[in-house]
Design a protein around this motif. Structure first.
Motif, PDB file in Angstrom:
ATOM      1  N   ASP A   1       0.825  -1.203   0.000  1.00 39.52           N
ATOM      2  CA  ASP A   1       0.000   0.000   0.000  1.00 39.52           C
ATOM      3  C   ASP A   1       0.863   1.258   0.000  1.00 39.52           C
ATOM      4  O   ASP A   1       0.601   2.204  -0.742  1.00 39.52           O
ATOM      5  CB  ASP A   1      -0.940   0.010   1.213  1.00 39.52           C
TER       6      ASP A   1
ATOM      7  N   LYS B   1      -2.936   2.771 -14.054  1.00 43.49           N
ATOM      8  CA  LYS B   1      -2.957   4.216 -13.850  1.00 43.49           C
ATOM      9  C   LYS B   1      -4.090   4.887 -14.637  1.00 43.49           C
ATOM     10  O   LYS B   1      -4.518   5.969 -14.313  1.00 43.49           O
ATOM     11  CB  LYS B   1      -1.603   4.777 -14.305  1.00 43.49           C
TER      12      LYS B   1
ATOM     13  N   SER C   1      -6.725  -4.700   2.481  1.00 40.48           N
ATOM     14  CA  SER C   1      -5.353  -4.485   1.989  1.00 40.48           C
ATOM     15  C   SER C   1      -4.605  -5.802   1.827  1.00 40.48           C
ATOM     16  O   SER C   1      -3.864  -6.002   0.861  1.00 40.48           O
ATOM     17  CB  SER C   1      -4.559  -3.609   2.966  1.00 40.48           C
TER      18      SER C   1
ATOM     19  N   ARG D   1       2.500  -4.831 -10.502  1.00 40.55           N
ATOM     20  CA  ARG D   1       2.110  -3.602 -11.213  1.00 40.55           C
ATOM     21  C   ARG D   1       1.810  -2.461 -10.250  1.00 40.55           C
ATOM     22  O   ARG D   1       0.717  -1.901 -10.227  1.00 40.55           O
ATOM     23  CB  ARG D   1       0.870  -3.852 -12.080  1.00 40.55           C
ATOM     24  N   ILE D   2       2.764  -2.154  -9.412  1.00 42.51           N
ATOM     25  CA  ILE D   2       2.540  -1.059  -8.469  1.00 42.51           C
ATOM     26  C   ILE D   2       3.634  -0.019  -8.627  1.00 42.51           C
ATOM     27  O   ILE D   2       3.966   0.690  -7.689  1.00 42.51           O
ATOM     28  CB  ILE D   2       2.513  -1.573  -7.008  1.00 42.51           C
ATOM     29  N   GLY D   3       4.194   0.088  -9.808  1.00 43.16           N
ATOM     30  CA  GLY D   3       5.199   1.121 -10.035  1.00 43.16           C
ATOM     31  C   GLY D   3       6.558   0.763  -9.481  1.00 43.16           C
ATOM     32  O   GLY D   3       7.376   1.641  -9.223  1.00 43.16           O
TER      33      GLY D   3
ATOM     34  N   ARG E   1       5.392   8.395  -4.673  1.00 44.14           N
ATOM     35  CA  ARG E   1       5.852   8.828  -5.983  1.00 44.14           C
ATOM     36  C   ARG E   1       7.368   8.790  -6.081  1.00 44.14           C
ATOM     37  O   ARG E   1       7.936   8.445  -7.087  1.00 44.14           O
ATOM     38  CB  ARG E   1       5.381  10.254  -6.248  1.00 44.14           C
TER      39      ARG E   1
ATOM     40  N   VAL F   1       2.262   1.820  -3.405  1.00 44.16           N
ATOM     41  CA  VAL F   1       1.258   2.289  -4.362  1.00 44.16           C
ATOM     42  C   VAL F   1       1.136   3.807  -4.310  1.00 44.16           C
ATOM     43  O   VAL F   1       0.997   4.472  -5.321  1.00 44.16           O
ATOM     44  CB  VAL F   1      -0.113   1.629  -4.072  1.00 44.16           C
ATOM     45  N   TYR F   2       1.199   4.360  -3.102  1.00 51.22           N
ATOM     46  CA  TYR F   2       0.941   5.794  -2.944  1.00 51.22           C
ATOM     47  C   TYR F   2       2.205   6.649  -2.917  1.00 51.22           C
ATOM     48  O   TYR F   2       2.131   7.841  -2.667  1.00 51.22           O
ATOM     49  CB  TYR F   2       0.145   6.041  -1.660  1.00 51.22           C
TER      50      TYR F   2
END
Lengths: 534, 334
Positions: A9, A421, A129, A143-145, A15, A12-13
Motif C-alpha cells: 500500500d 494508472k 489491503s 504492477r505497483i510502479g 511517488r 502504491v501511494y
C-alpha cells in the motif's frame, strides 16, 4: 502478511523513487527469512502459481457477488485483484492472518480443483489491503510502479552491496534467494553461477533523436527486425546445457528447440532472433519479416511443419562470455574481433554475424538509413567503439536510430477503458480508415488500436470526447460518433486475416490529435494498403 | 385524467415539473428553478426565480451574485407552485443547506434527492426518509466496491501522519463547498485544535459556514504565513490546487485528498495522492441500497453516477427502477 500488505500500500501511494527504495530496503532489513525472499521475488520478477489465474478470481467472485455487479465494478476499478479485494466479504471473526511464507506454501500446494476451496480460506484470513496484496502476489506481477530493477537496487541499498553484482547472481538463483541474503546480509561467500546457463542482463540503447555522432568513435550496424535474444551455453561434458533468453530474461528455449544443440562451445552471445527469408535486406539480408517470426513466437511446443516453414537463426551482435572468459570489460572493437574470429566455428545453418554498415560520414549514414525502409529493416544501431558491455541503458555508448515512422489519418471508432494508472479513463482506441469514398457513403473499417502517444492532458480531453459522443456501449467498450481524427504513426503495415480490413499495423501510436480535421478527410484503406512492405 | 406521473418529466437538462412550469437543478438558465443544493453542477446562475433553502441561496449568492429572484424555503416548509403542485424541502445531509424536494400533485408524491448521504455530518442536519411513490435518487457511488469507512478512522490516519512528520505539513485536497468544512469540523471533533491553514479560494465559504453556526476553530490563510509557520500543520486546498505550483510555498507537503474515489487505489495514484482519505458527502453503495429499501417507493428513478449497477440491484431485489439520462452532472471532485 500484514507488513507485506502495508509495504504494498505504501508503495502504491509513493511517488518518489528514493522513498520507494527506502520503504523496500527497510522491509528487507526488518523481515526474517524466508518471508523477505518471497517478498523480493514478488516485487521483482513476480511469483508464478499456475493454479491461480485472473479467471479463478472471477469465478470465485461471481459465486459471491451478482455477475453483472461484478463486471460493472471490475470495469470501473480497472483491476481484477483490487475489485475482488474490495468486494470480498470479511467474515465476522476472521482467523489469524498467514505469514508471507505460509501464503506462498499454501498457494503452491493448490491445483486447478482445490484452488476454488483453498483460496477463499486464505482470503477470509485477511483484510481488504491484505487481500489485495495476496491476489497481486498470487497472480504474479504486482504492477505497483516498482520495476524489477528498483527492487534489486533496494536490496543492494538495504545491505550495502553493488547492484550489478546482484544482477549477475540474480538469474542463477531462485526465490526465496537464500544464498543471496546469506551473501549480502550475513557476509557468506557469493553464490556460484559460473557453471549454470543463466541470463546476463542486456546492454540497451538510447534513441539517437537529435544527437550527431562522429563515425571515428562509433560503428554502425543494422537494427534487424526480429527479437533480441541471448544464447547461453554452460556446464561441462554431458552436463553442458544451452538456453535461449528474451530481452526481459524469459527463458524461451522450448519455443526454439533447433537452437539448443548447435552451439559447440560455452558462451554467452547477444543477437537478433530471425527467420530465414529474403524480406529484410533482400536475398543478401537473408531474413524474413517480423510477421514471419511472429508465427513462431509464444508457442510452447513446435510442430515439424513450423520448424521447416519458419526456420530460426541468430544473427550475432556481441559476445559477453566465451569459453570461460568474461569479455564484458573489453572495448566493443575487441569483442567484435573475438566474435568475428568465432564465426568459422559456428554452424552457418543457425548463425551469422550482423554486418557493419560502412559509411564515409554521418550524413552518408543518414542517407543509408533513409533506404532502410525499402529493405524492411528497422533502422540502424550506433555503438561506441570503446564501449564495454554494461547492463542496462547507459548514456553515450549505444544508440538506436530507427527509420522515421509512417503516418496515416484515421477516425476514432471505439474506445475502451484502460487499466492501472488509466483505469476509468477511455484510453485504448480503435480507429479506422474509409473503405472507399466517404462522401459516397463508404464505411469506416477498423485498421488498428493504440493506447500511447498522447499526454495526460490530451487523454483527459479524448476521454471527455468519448463520454460525450458515445453512441453504443458494449461492456467496457464505447462506440463513438465518427468525428475525431487521429494522425497515427506506425512502423510498418502487413496483411492480416485477423482484421476485417485485412491489414495490421506494427507499433501504432497516436502521433497527433486532429481536433481540426473533418473525418471525411481521413485516409482510405487503399492508401494504407499501398504501404504494405512484404 | 392524465396518466399517472405524467406531470413530472425527466429531460436531458433537468427534471421538468409541467403544471408548475419549473425545473429541478436545471443545467441551463430557466425562468423558475428549484435547487437542491449549492454545488455548481446543480446550482447554476441566471435563473429568473430560484427556490431553495436560505443556506443554499446564500451559497449561490456568494458564487453568482444571484440575489434577484431568490425565494427561500426553510426545511419542512411547503410552498405552493402553479398548477396545484406543492414542494416541500427536506434535509438531504449532503452539505450545508442541501435538501431533497418532495413534490405533491394530484395525490401523487415524488421525491428528488439531489445529492445525499446517510452519515453524520456536523455541518448539516441529517437526511430524512420521506415516503413517496417515485423516488429520484443520485448514484454517484453506485457500485458495490464503494463503502466509505467511519470518518473517525480517516481522521486518525490524517492526524497520525501529521504527528509523524513535524517538519512537514499535510496538504488536504477537499472540495471547497462542503467537504472542506466537514473535514475541518471533524478534525475539531477529533480533538485537533491547532490552527488550520486555508488556500485563498476556501476562505469565503468557510466564513459563510461560520455565519450559519458551524464552528471551524482557528483558520489562517496560507498567503499570510511563512513556510515555517505551517510546519506540523494541516493545510486545506481545493483538489485542483494539489499538484499546482501554488503548493510550492508549503513546507514539503504530504499530499492528501478527501474523496470517496480514494477507495480505489488507482484513482488516488492518478491524482498523485500519497495519503488517500476516503471521505465522501455522497451515499455509498450500502447507504444507497438501504435508502431505496427504507423509502420503499413504488418506482425508483436513478439520475447520475453509476446508474447501471443500482438499476441492476433494483432488478435483483424486485424493485421497479429506471435510469434517467441527465447531462451536466459532474461527480469527479467528490
Amino acid at each position: 502478511m500484514e507488513e507485506f500488505a502495508a509495504l504494498i500500500d505504501a508503495l502504491v501511494y509513493t511517488r518518489s523513487r528514493n522513498e520507494k527504495l527506502r520503504l523496500i530496503a527497510e522491509y528487507l532489513r526488518a523481515t526474517p527469512d524466508p518471508d523477505r525472499g518471497w517478498a523480493l521475488a514478488a516485487l521483482s520478477d513476480g511469483l508464478d502459481f499456475p493454479a491461480v489465474k485472473s479467471s479463478t478470481i472471477r469465478i470465485l467472485l461471481k459465486d459471491r457477488v451478482d455477475p453483472v455487479l461484478w463486471t460493472l465494478s471490475r470495469d470501473f476499478v480497472g483491476d481484477t485483484a483490487e475489485t475482488a479485494s474490495l468486494l470480498w466479504p470479511t467474515p465476522d471473526t476472521p482467523p489469524a492472518p498467514p505469514s508471507v511464507s505460509e501464503t506462498v506454501e499454501l498457494l503452491s500446494a493448490m491445483n486447478r480443483k482445490t484452488v476454488l476451496e483453498e483460496l477463499p480460506k486464505l482470503l477470509d484470513r485477511l483484510d481488504s489491503s491484505g487481500r489485495y496484496a495476496l491476489l497481486k502476489l498470487a497472480t504474479g506481477g504486482m504492477r505497483i510502479g516498482v520495476s524489477s530493477r528498483l527492487a534489486k537496487t533496494a536490496f543492494a541499498q538495504a545491505f550495502d552491496v553493488r547492484v550489478d553484482q546482484v544482477e549477475e547472481y540474480w538469474h542463477g538463483l531462485a526465490p526465496p534467494y537464500a544464498e543471496l541474503f546469506a551473501w549480502a546480509a550475513e557476509g557468506a561467500d557469493p553464490p556460484d553461477i559460473d557453471n549454470l546457463p543463466t541470463f546476463r542482463p542486456f546492454m540497451l540503447a538510447h534513441p539517437l533523436e537529435e544527437t550527431v555522432v562522429d563515425l571515428k568513435d562509433y560503428a554502425a550496424e543494422w537494427k534487424w527486425d526480429g527479437i533480441r535474444v541471448q544464447l547461453v551455453r554452460a556446464g561441462q561434458g554431458q552436463n553442458a546445457e544451452t538456453r535461449l533468453f528474451s530481452r526481459s530474461g524469459d527463458d524461451i528455449s522450448a519455443t526454439f528447440p533447433e537452437l539448443l544443440e548447435v552451439l559447440p562451445m560455452n558462451a554467452v552471445l547477444d543477437g537478433e532472433l530471425l527467420v530465414r527469408g529474403s524480406t529484410q535486406g533482400g536475398e543478401a539480408g537473408g531474413a524474413a519479416s517480423f510477421n514471419a517470426l511472429q508465427q513462431r513466437l509464444g508457442r510452447k511446443t513446435v510442430s515439424k511443419k513450423m520448424l521447416a516453414e519458419y526456420p530460426a537463426f541468430v544473427r550475432l551482435y556481441d559476445a559477453l562470455l566465451l569459453e570461460g572468459e568474461d569479455l564484458r570489460e573489453l572495448p566493443w572493437t575487441e569483442r567484435r574481433g573475438r566474435l568475428e574470429a568465432l564465426a568459422p566455428r559456428l554452424p552457418a545453418s543457425h548463425f551469422d554475424i550482423s554486418s557493419i554498415v560502412e559509411a564515409a560520414d554521418f550524413e552518408h549514414l543518414a542517407e543509408i538509413r533513409e533506404g532502410s525502409r525499402e529493405d524492411a529493416i528497422e533502422g540502424l544501431m550506433l555503438k561506441r567503439k570503446d564501449s564495454p558491455y554494461i547492463a542496462g541503458r547507459r548514456v553515450g555508448y549505444w544508440y538506436k536510430w530507427k527509420r522515421d515512422p509512417l503516418l496515416v489519418d484515421c477516425v476514432l471508432m471505439y474506445a475502451q477503458r484502460g487499466s492501472g494508472k488509466r483505469s476509468s479513463f477511455f484510453s485504448d482506441y480503435t480507429f479506422g480508415c474509409w473503405d472507399g469514398d466517404p462522401d459516397k457513403g463508404a464505411d469506416l473499417l477498423p485498421v488498428g488500436k493504440a493506447y500511447s502517444g498522447f499526454t495526460d492532458e490530451e487523454l483527459k480531453k479524448i476521454d471527455r470526447h468519448v463520454r460525450q459522443n458515445t453512441i453504443n456501449r458494449f461492456g467496457p467498450v464505447r462506440e463513438t460518433e465518427k468525428t475525431l481524427v487521429f494522425e497515427v504513426a506506425f512502423d510498418s503495415v502487413h496483411e492480416s486475416k485477423r482484421h476485417k480490413s485485412g491489414l495490421a499495423m506494427r507499433f501504432p501510436r497516436i502521433h497527433r490529435i486532429r481536433w481540426d480535421k473533418p473525418p471525411h478527410e481521413a485516409d482510405r484503406i487503399e492508401s494504407l494498403r499501398a504501404l504494405i512492405a512484404d | 385524467m392524465a396518466a399517472p406521473f405524467s406531470w413530472i418529466k425527466p429531460e436531458p437538462h433537468g427534471i421538468y415539473v409541467e403544471p408548475a412550469d419549473c425545473w429541478i437543478d436545471p443545467s441551463r438558465p430557466v425562468d423558475k428553478a428549484l435547487v437542491t443544493h449549492g454545488h455548481a453542477d446543480h446550482a447554476r446562475g441566471g435563473h429568473g426565480e430560484t427556490i431553495a433553502t436560505p443556506e443554499t441561496l446564500a451559497i449561490m449568492d456568494l458564487r453568482y451574485n444571484t440575489r434577484e429572484g431568490a425565494v427561500p424555503v426553510e426545511y419542512g416548509e411547503t410552498i405552493r407552485l402553479k398548477g396545484g403542485v406543492d414542494a416541500t424541502y427536506v434535509p438531504a445531509g449532503h452539505v450545508l443547506g442541501s435538501a431533497q424536494i418532495l413534490l405533491e400533485h394530484a395525490g401523487e408524491r415524488v421525491v428528488v434527492t439531489g445529492d445525499y448521504k446517510r452519515r453524520e455530518d456536523p455541518t448539516c442536519p441529517p437526511f430524512e426518509v420521506v415516503p413517496c411513490d417515485i423516488f429520484i435518487t443520485e448514484a454517484t457511488f453506485g457500485l458495490p466496491v464503494f463503502c466509505h469507512p467511519p470518518i473517525e478512522e480517516e481522521m486518525a490516519k490524517l492526524l497520525d501522519r501529521l504527528a509523524a512528520h513535524p517538519d512537514r505539513c499535510v496538504l488536504v485536497g477537499a472540495y471547497a463547498l462542503g467537504k472542506a468544512q466537514r473535514v475541518i469540523a471533524e478534525l475539531r471533533r477529533a480533538g485537533h485544535h491547532q490552527p488550520i491553514y486555508l488556500h485563498g479560494a476556501m476562505e469565503k465559504m468557510c466564513r459563510l459556514y461560520e455565519e450559519h453556526g458551524v464552528d471551524l476553530g482557528e483558520l489562517r490563510l496560507v498567503a499570510d504565513h511563512s513556510k515555517d509557520d505551517m510546519r506540523g500543520h494541516i493545510v486545506v486546498c481545493p483538489p485542483s490546487a494539489l499538484n499546482d505550483r501554488w503548493s510550492r510555498r508549503l513546507p514539503d507537503p504530504i499530499t492528501a485528498m478527501a474523496s470517496g474515489w480514494m477507495r480505489i487505489r488507482q484513482r488516488a495514484r492518478q491524482r498523485n495522492v500519497e495519503l488517500p482519505l476516503v471521505i465522501s458527502d455522497h451515499a455509498d453503495w450500502g447507504e444507497l441500497t438501504r435508502t431505496i429499501r427504507e423509502v420503499d417507493a413504488h418506482e425508483n428513478w436513478i439520475t447520475h453516477g453509476r446508474e447501471d449497477a443500482l438499476l441492476r440491484w433494483c432488478q435483483l431485489h424486485q424493485r421497479r427502477a429506471r435510469a434517467l439520462a441527465l447531462v451536466g452532472y459532474d461527480d469527479e471532485d467528490d
